[in-house]
Design an enzyme around this catalytic site. Sequence first.
Site, PDB file in Angstrom:
ATOM      1  N   LYS A   1       0.826  -1.221   0.000  1.00 34.29           N
ATOM      2  CA  LYS A   1       0.000   0.000   0.000  1.00 34.29           C
ATOM      3  C   LYS A   1       0.857   1.266   0.000  1.00 34.29           C
ATOM      4  CE  LYS A   1      -3.142   2.950   0.190  1.00 34.29           C
ATOM      5  NZ  LYS A   1      -4.119   3.203  -0.869  1.00 34.29           N
TER       6      LYS A   1
ATOM      7  N   CYS B   1      -3.919  11.004   1.347  1.00 35.20           N
ATOM      8  CA  CYS B   1      -3.082   9.819   1.117  1.00 35.20           C
ATOM      9  C   CYS B   1      -1.728  10.098   0.475  1.00 35.20           C
ATOM     10  CB  CYS B   1      -3.867   8.816   0.270  1.00 35.20           C
ATOM     11  SG  CYS B   1      -5.334   8.232   1.128  1.00 35.20           S
TER      12      CYS B   1
HETATM   13  N1  NAD Z   1      -9.497   9.037   1.578  1.00 35.23           N
HETATM   14  C1  NAD Z   1      -9.030   8.179   0.693  1.00 35.23           C
HETATM   15  O1  NAD Z   1      -9.202   8.365  -0.510  1.00 35.23           O
HETATM   16  C2  NAD Z   1      -8.280   6.934   1.130  1.00 35.23           C
HETATM   17  C3  NAD Z   1      -7.976   5.952   0.170  1.00 35.23           C
HETATM   18  C4  NAD Z   1      -7.288   4.819   0.560  1.00 35.23           C
HETATM   19  C5  NAD Z   1      -6.880   4.680   1.877  1.00 35.23           C
HETATM   20  N2  NAD Z   1      -7.151   5.654   2.786  1.00 35.23           N
HETATM   21  C6  NAD Z   1      -6.716   5.463   4.161  1.00 35.23           C
HETATM   22  O2  NAD Z   1      -7.852   5.109   4.932  1.00 35.23           O
HETATM   23  C7  NAD Z   1      -7.756   5.669   6.249  1.00 35.23           C
HETATM   24  C8  NAD Z   1      -8.980   6.528   6.501  1.00 35.23           C
HETATM   25  O3  NAD Z   1      -8.987   7.608   5.604  1.00 35.23           O
HETATM   26  P1  NAD Z   1     -10.275   8.492   5.387  1.00 35.23           P
HETATM   27  O4  NAD Z   1     -10.013   9.365   4.230  1.00 35.23           O
HETATM   28  O5  NAD Z   1     -11.499   7.639   5.370  1.00 35.23           O
HETATM   29  O6  NAD Z   1     -10.263   9.355   6.734  1.00 35.23           O
HETATM   30  P2  NAD Z   1     -11.486  10.217   7.296  1.00 35.23           P
HETATM   31  O7  NAD Z   1     -10.861  11.282   8.131  1.00 35.23           O
HETATM   32  O8  NAD Z   1     -12.408  10.589   6.202  1.00 35.23           O
HETATM   33  O9  NAD Z   1     -12.245   9.193   8.237  1.00 35.23           O
HETATM   34  C9  NAD Z   1     -11.763   8.756   9.461  1.00 35.23           C
HETATM   35  C10 NAD Z   1     -12.946   8.632  10.416  1.00 35.23           C
HETATM   36  O10 NAD Z   1     -12.467   8.001  11.612  1.00 35.23           O
HETATM   37  C11 NAD Z   1     -13.101   8.623  12.720  1.00 35.23           C
HETATM   38  N3  NAD Z   1     -12.329   8.357  13.924  1.00 35.23           N
HETATM   39  C12 NAD Z   1     -11.171   8.947  14.334  1.00 35.23           C
HETATM   40  N4  NAD Z   1     -10.772   8.410  15.495  1.00 35.23           N
HETATM   41  C13 NAD Z   1     -11.681   7.467  15.823  1.00 35.23           C
HETATM   42  C14 NAD Z   1     -11.805   6.567  16.902  1.00 35.23           C
HETATM   43  N5  NAD Z   1     -10.912   6.528  17.889  1.00 35.23           N
HETATM   44  N6  NAD Z   1     -12.867   5.741  16.932  1.00 35.23           N
HETATM   45  C15 NAD Z   1     -13.797   5.778  15.939  1.00 35.23           C
HETATM   46  N7  NAD Z   1     -13.727   6.595  14.890  1.00 35.23           N
HETATM   47  C16 NAD Z   1     -12.683   7.428  14.838  1.00 35.23           C
HETATM   48  C17 NAD Z   1     -13.174  10.088  12.321  1.00 35.23           C
HETATM   49  O11 NAD Z   1     -14.137  10.779  13.082  1.00 35.23           O
HETATM   50  C18 NAD Z   1     -13.520   9.994  10.833  1.00 35.23           C
HETATM   51  O12 NAD Z   1     -14.923   9.992  10.607  1.00 35.23           O
HETATM   52  C19 NAD Z   1      -6.440   6.415   6.286  1.00 35.23           C
HETATM   53  O13 NAD Z   1      -5.455   5.584   6.793  1.00 35.23           O
HETATM   54  C20 NAD Z   1      -6.155   6.703   4.813  1.00 35.23           C
HETATM   55  O14 NAD Z   1      -4.773   6.838   4.575  1.00 35.23           O
HETATM   56  C21 NAD Z   1      -7.865   6.762   2.448  1.00 35.23           C
END
Ligand code: NAD
Length: 439
Positions: free
Chosen positions: A222, A276
């Site tokens: 990843k 990301c």
């Molecule tokens: N956004 C993308 O396009 C994408 C693509 C691939 C991978 N990722 C990876 O996926 C992961 C999440 O990314 P995202 O964009 O969805 O982030 P995001 O910020 O949109 O979502 C994260 C969510 O987690 C919640 N959260 C934080 N701490 C928490 C806790 N202790 N308990 C419960 N909920 C909690 C937040 O309130 C938020 O709603 C990251 O590691 C990112 O690198 C993201």
Amino acid sequence: MMNSNLPACIQNKSAKIAVIGLGYVGLPVACIFADAGFDVLGVDINPNRIEKINLGQSPIEGDEPGLAELLATVVARGKLRADSDYANLAAVDIVLVAVETPVDENNVPQYVALKAAMSDLGKVITPGTLVVIESTIAPGTMQSVVQPILETESGLKANDDFYLGACPERVMPGKLLANLRRMSRVCGGGTPETARLMVELYRNIVQAELDATDIITAELVKTTENAYRDVQIAFANEVAKICEINGADVWKVRELVNKSPGRNMHLPGAGVGGHCIPKDPWLLAYSANGRVPLHLIPAAREVNESMPIHVAEMTLHALEEANIAPESARIAVLGYAYLENSDDTRHSPTAALVDYLQPKVADIRIHDPWVSPYRTDIWTTVSECDAVVLMVKHDAYRKLDFERMGKALRTPIFVDGRGFFAPEAVKSAGLRYFGVGRG
Ligand SMILES: NC(=O)c1ccc[n+]([C@@H]2O[C@H](COP(=O)([O-])OP(=O)(O)OC[C@H]3O[C@@H](n4cnc5c(N)ncnc54)[C@H](O)[C@@H]3O)[C@@H](O)[C@H]2O)c1
């Protein structure tokens, strides 16, 4: 020891699934498993998000085909519900984790959300549960952070008492559901049995290859695939700057380069944003822990971070050519999200451009059809400006009326940060054209 019923429960969809973190990744994952027939519990610490989701309303405001409808359907059917209480997780069989994993100002992973989630999960997890981390993490984090917290808090042993794996997400905003369904996934298990179980699970939602492997490989794949993208974009950006000083057109150069076998030159542009690509190369680099001298990955980050400043300098140069003093100039910027048709503003290149220009010019106005304070009338935004800077390729800008823009502007300067428009289309309307990669 392990819950021998889990494979059968996955097969007959009686396994109860929880998704921790209902953001850009976790929310569509929760919806899609609910749509596949599983009972899904979403857990998030953001009460507004929980409330909206339980009303069947998507908190994601960008153009996300099918997501709002799917969410409304699975919530109405009672297949998905959201909560902030971790106690409910004691009753689930599978926990998928998709919390944010940023880096700090020194590019060091900052696992506040991940550690809190693991600590709260560890207190309630029961033997036989499958825990899968979907968040992107530095290679080695499962072993050094996730597993120890879960084991300490639960008193259970990973791979003996509960299953533990990493299945990093590959989605991109704008295509979340389509990506989830059609892109292959890497299922890294703490044991081969766990990896097989993960393949069984994801088979319910993914119509593409599912590669069973170990955890460290999944973590490396990843972070490497996103570091690869960052390095490739940086290369394109450096070539774009070289084309500019040579009076050439990088878009033509790129087109012809890519006719050479095995070449895949990426798109140059006004900067790399989002949650990301700007941080995943640092997650990969972090795992080298100073034991490998790193040159390329940090250099690529530096090149890509320079691009909003490059576009800002291009704009100042254009003003100078038109004899407009920056301190009296009014500039309109089109696009604040990091990606076209998205509401995601994390690591927005426009924010970097604005920070750089703000102290130098009289006024900056921002327009973005997807981001709320900037969803204003575009013609009011550009009216009486001395330059318009296009930073995001939103569909809403595709058919810009340059004749009208020429009349609305005080000085007819157009800076294309994304190679979105043919220079002739802009120039023929009487505007001066400047663009990344075009000398
Ligand atoms: N956004 C993308 O396009 C994408 C693509 C691939 C991978 N990722 C990876 O996926 C992961 C999440 O990314 P995202 O964009 O969805 O982030 P995001 O910020 O949109 O979502 C994260 C969510 O987690 C919640 N959260 C934080 N701490 C928490 C806790 N202790 N308990 C419960 N909920 C909690 C937040 O309130 C938020 O709603 C990251 O590691 C990112 O690198 C993201």
